[in-house]
Scaffold this motif. Sequence first.
Motif, PDB file in Angstrom:
ATOM      1  N   SER A 199      -3.533  -6.314   4.056  1.00  0.00           N
ATOM      2  CA  SER A 199      -3.506  -6.365   2.736  1.00  0.00           C
ATOM      3  C   SER A 199      -2.669  -5.129   2.158  1.00  0.00           C
ATOM      4  O   SER A 199      -2.303  -5.085   0.833  1.00  0.00           O
ATOM      5  CB  SER A 199      -4.571  -6.807   1.977  1.00  0.00           C
ATOM      6  N   PHE A 200      -2.530  -3.993   2.734  1.00  0.00           N
ATOM      7  CA  PHE A 200      -1.858  -2.824   2.182  1.00  0.00           C
ATOM      8  C   PHE A 200      -0.774  -2.312   3.293  1.00  0.00           C
ATOM      9  O   PHE A 200      -1.175  -1.161   3.654  1.00  0.00           O
ATOM     10  CB  PHE A 200      -2.856  -1.961   1.784  1.00  0.00           C
ATOM     11  N   PRO A 201       0.119  -2.885   3.660  1.00  0.00           N
ATOM     12  CA  PRO A 201       1.075  -2.599   4.530  1.00  0.00           C
ATOM     13  C   PRO A 201       1.660  -1.397   4.475  1.00  0.00           C
ATOM     14  O   PRO A 201       2.040  -0.631   5.430  1.00  0.00           O
ATOM     15  CB  PRO A 201       1.764  -3.672   4.739  1.00  0.00           C
ATOM     16  N   ASN A 202       1.527  -0.665   3.451  1.00  0.00           N
ATOM     17  CA  ASN A 202       2.532   0.497   3.212  1.00  0.00           C
ATOM     18  C   ASN A 202       1.423   1.856   3.327  1.00  0.00           C
ATOM     19  O   ASN A 202       1.836   2.919   3.258  1.00  0.00           O
ATOM     20  CB  ASN A 202       3.089   0.995   1.660  1.00  0.00           C
ATOM     21  N   ALA A 203       0.196   1.643   3.724  1.00  0.00           N
ATOM     22  CA  ALA A 203      -0.851   2.600   3.677  1.00  0.00           C
ATOM     23  C   ALA A 203      -1.359   2.963   5.107  1.00  0.00           C
ATOM     24  O   ALA A 203      -1.604   1.614   5.805  1.00  0.00           O
ATOM     25  CB  ALA A 203      -1.891   2.467   2.926  1.00  0.00           C
ATOM     26  N   LEU A 204      -1.740   4.186   5.697  1.00  0.00           N
ATOM     27  CA  LEU A 204      -2.158   4.359   6.976  1.00  0.00           C
ATOM     28  C   LEU A 204      -3.367   5.369   6.696  1.00  0.00           C
ATOM     29  O   LEU A 204      -3.221   6.395   6.411  1.00  0.00           O
ATOM     30  CB  LEU A 204      -0.932   5.085   7.747  1.00  0.00           C
ATOM     31  N   TYR A 205      -4.578   4.534   7.269  1.00  0.00           N
ATOM     32  CA  TYR A 205      -5.741   5.438   7.121  1.00  0.00           C
ATOM     33  C   TYR A 205      -6.175   6.174   8.434  1.00  0.00           C
ATOM     34  O   TYR A 205      -6.437   5.325   9.495  1.00  0.00           O
ATOM     35  CB  TYR A 205      -6.724   4.279   6.794  1.00  0.00           C
ATOM     36  N   CYS A 206      -5.942   7.431   8.671  1.00  0.00           N
ATOM     37  CA  CYS A 206      -6.658   8.260   9.811  1.00  0.00           C
ATOM     38  C   CYS A 206      -7.410   9.261   9.486  1.00  0.00           C
ATOM     39  O   CYS A 206      -7.487  10.181  10.030  1.00  0.00           O
ATOM     40  CB  CYS A 206      -4.933   8.901  10.263  1.00  0.00           C
ATOM     41  N   ASP A 207      -8.487   9.006   8.419  1.00  0.00           N
ATOM     42  CA  ASP A 207      -9.235  10.046   7.899  1.00  0.00           C
ATOM     43  C   ASP A 207     -10.604   9.720   8.756  1.00  0.00           C
ATOM     44  O   ASP A 207     -10.813   8.782   9.136  1.00  0.00           O
ATOM     45  CB  ASP A 207      -9.360   9.769   6.501  1.00  0.00           C
ATOM     46  N   ASN A 208     -11.154  10.835   8.821  1.00  0.00           N
ATOM     47  CA  ASN A 208     -12.368  10.849   9.430  1.00  0.00           C
ATOM     48  C   ASN A 208     -12.372  10.226  11.152  1.00  0.00           C
ATOM     49  O   ASN A 208     -13.243   9.795  11.685  1.00  0.00           O
ATOM     50  CB  ASN A 208     -13.638  10.294   8.813  1.00  0.00           C
ATOM     51  N   LYS A 209     -11.552  10.920  11.821  1.00  0.00           N
ATOM     52  CA  LYS A 209     -11.254  10.205  13.030  1.00  0.00           C
ATOM     53  C   LYS A 209     -11.430  11.300  14.172  1.00  0.00           C
ATOM     54  O   LYS A 209     -11.157  11.146  15.245  1.00  0.00           O
ATOM     55  CB  LYS A 209      -9.805   9.441  13.229  1.00  0.00           C
ATOM     56  N   GLY A 210     -11.601  12.405  13.636  1.00  0.00           N
ATOM     57  CA  GLY A 210     -11.861  13.549  14.679  1.00  0.00           C
ATOM     58  C   GLY A 210     -10.656  14.006  15.376  1.00  0.00           C
ATOM     59  O   GLY A 210     -10.382  14.512  16.301  1.00  0.00           O
ATOM     60  N   LEU A 211      -9.350  13.858  14.732  1.00  0.00           N
ATOM     61  CA  LEU A 211      -7.870  13.984  15.111  1.00  0.00           C
ATOM     62  C   LEU A 211      -7.659  15.619  15.145  1.00  0.00           C
ATOM     63  O   LEU A 211      -8.011  16.237  14.221  1.00  0.00           O
ATOM     64  CB  LEU A 211      -6.833  13.361  14.069  1.00  0.00           C
ATOM     65  N   ALA A 270       7.607   3.604   9.978  1.00  0.00           N
ATOM     66  CA  ALA A 270       8.448   3.704   8.917  1.00  0.00           C
ATOM     67  C   ALA A 270       8.189   3.227   7.586  1.00  0.00           C
ATOM     68  O   ALA A 270       8.868   3.781   6.652  1.00  0.00           O
ATOM     69  CB  ALA A 270      10.046   3.259   9.373  1.00  0.00           C
ATOM     70  N   ARG A 271       7.212   2.278   7.519  1.00  0.00           N
ATOM     71  CA  ARG A 271       7.214   1.499   6.420  1.00  0.00           C
ATOM     72  C   ARG A 271       6.151   2.127   5.729  1.00  0.00           C
ATOM     73  O   ARG A 271       5.896   1.910   4.565  1.00  0.00           O
ATOM     74  CB  ARG A 271       6.571   0.169   6.719  1.00  0.00           C
ATOM     75  N   ILE A 272       5.504   3.350   6.253  1.00  0.00           N
ATOM     76  CA  ILE A 272       4.255   4.032   5.477  1.00  0.00           C
ATOM     77  C   ILE A 272       4.719   4.703   4.309  1.00  0.00           C
ATOM     78  O   ILE A 272       5.584   5.634   4.342  1.00  0.00           O
ATOM     79  CB  ILE A 272       3.393   4.999   6.404  1.00  0.00           C
ATOM     80  N   TRP A 273       3.986   4.611   3.074  1.00  0.00           N
ATOM     81  CA  TRP A 273       4.217   5.339   1.723  1.00  0.00           C
ATOM     82  C   TRP A 273       3.060   6.308   1.526  1.00  0.00           C
ATOM     83  O   TRP A 273       3.021   7.442   1.179  1.00  0.00           O
ATOM     84  CB  TRP A 273       4.393   4.574   0.616  1.00  0.00           C
ATOM     85  N   TYR A 274       1.747   5.867   2.041  1.00  0.00           N
ATOM     86  CA  TYR A 274       0.447   6.727   1.672  1.00  0.00           C
ATOM     87  C   TYR A 274      -0.062   6.905   3.132  1.00  0.00           C
ATOM     88  O   TYR A 274      -0.378   6.080   3.861  1.00  0.00           O
ATOM     89  CB  TYR A 274      -0.439   5.672   0.717  1.00  0.00           C
ATOM     90  N   LEU A 275      -0.383   8.160   3.397  1.00  0.00           N
ATOM     91  CA  LEU A 275      -0.846   8.435   4.566  1.00  0.00           C
ATOM     92  C   LEU A 275      -2.198   9.365   4.328  1.00  0.00           C
ATOM     93  O   LEU A 275      -2.152  10.398   3.673  1.00  0.00           O
ATOM     94  CB  LEU A 275       0.066   9.565   5.284  1.00  0.00           C
TER      95      LEU A 275
END
Length: 352
Positions: free
Chosen positions: A51-63, A71-76
């Motif tokens: 429902s929010f295709p411009n966002a990518l959530y990689c928080d709290n993943k131990g990365l 390419a489509r991401i606005w919010y990281l």
Amino acid sequence: MILKVCTSLLLLVLVNSVWTRTVRQVYDDLDPGHWSRYTSECPQECFCPPSFPNALYCDNKGLKEIPPIPARIWYLYLQNNQIETISEKPFANATHLRWINLNKNKITNGGIESGVLSKLKRLLYLFLEDNELEEVPAPLPVGLEQLRLARNKISKIPEGVFSHLENLTMLDLHQNSLLDSALQSDTFQGLNNLMQLNIAKNSLKKMPLSIPANTLQLFLDNNSIEVIPENYFSAIPKVTFLRLNYNKLSDDGIPPNGFNVSSILDLQLSHNQLTKIPPINAHLEHLHLDHNKIKSVNGTQICPVSIALEEDYGYYGNIPRLRYLRLDGNEIQPPIPLDIMICFRLLQAVVI
């Protein structure tokens, strides 16, 4: 009665229809081909909400490193990880990024590849709080509007790092290791639209030089500032909120009319070494003077206008606008002097 029931049922059907169509539209717009593409592009360690295709959530993943950004991401969102480096490779296709949150990682200046940030041409918000930076990273995207660098180890601001950031409205450098020597006369040159500058919790002993003229909010709490230079605020004529709590200001360190500035509406001088209330302007609305060394308050002396004139003109004159006055933590004994109430007729709260 029947008409009312039918009307209510019809309204309920229409509302339900609109709601259903609105919710379904989010998913209908994503045809199976799109769903497949979004799934395949989404890094395995991250979450890509349909429902929010411009966002990518990689928080709290131990990365420990940044994954490839579609390419489509606005919010990281990359906060709360173990990331040490920012390299160009993960951003090769991310040409539309507006927002990057890298708070609470382990990023150092040496871990930022040269020029990688400035190549993010559309970036507006960059959050790098709670990392291990020792200086402001450079170069930065020219379109940046907010830069948050709080709680790092920054002691150096490279020359000209802000010179092209004409769109920056907020700069947060609080809780770092800045000394007076780090803030030169041209440090903030180019920040023509800056509205909020936060340099609280550093190691400043002097008021910073050459604050941008359009600054509205200036936060300098928790430093070791002792003196306000004469006419200091004439260079920042729009300053509205001024915080100087937890410094070392004494009566001798404040010029006779140092805070008698018409633009200042909220003045905070808590936890200093003042023994009397400094002259204020009639436009001031909030005054914080708690935890100083003030022993008494004389309303006639501190009133920014003549009480006699105020009585003549009443509410139609230029009466003081003070609404909140905090004086607790001093050596003042209640009750509140009557002349305080006579002068500041708009007072809504007095803490003593």
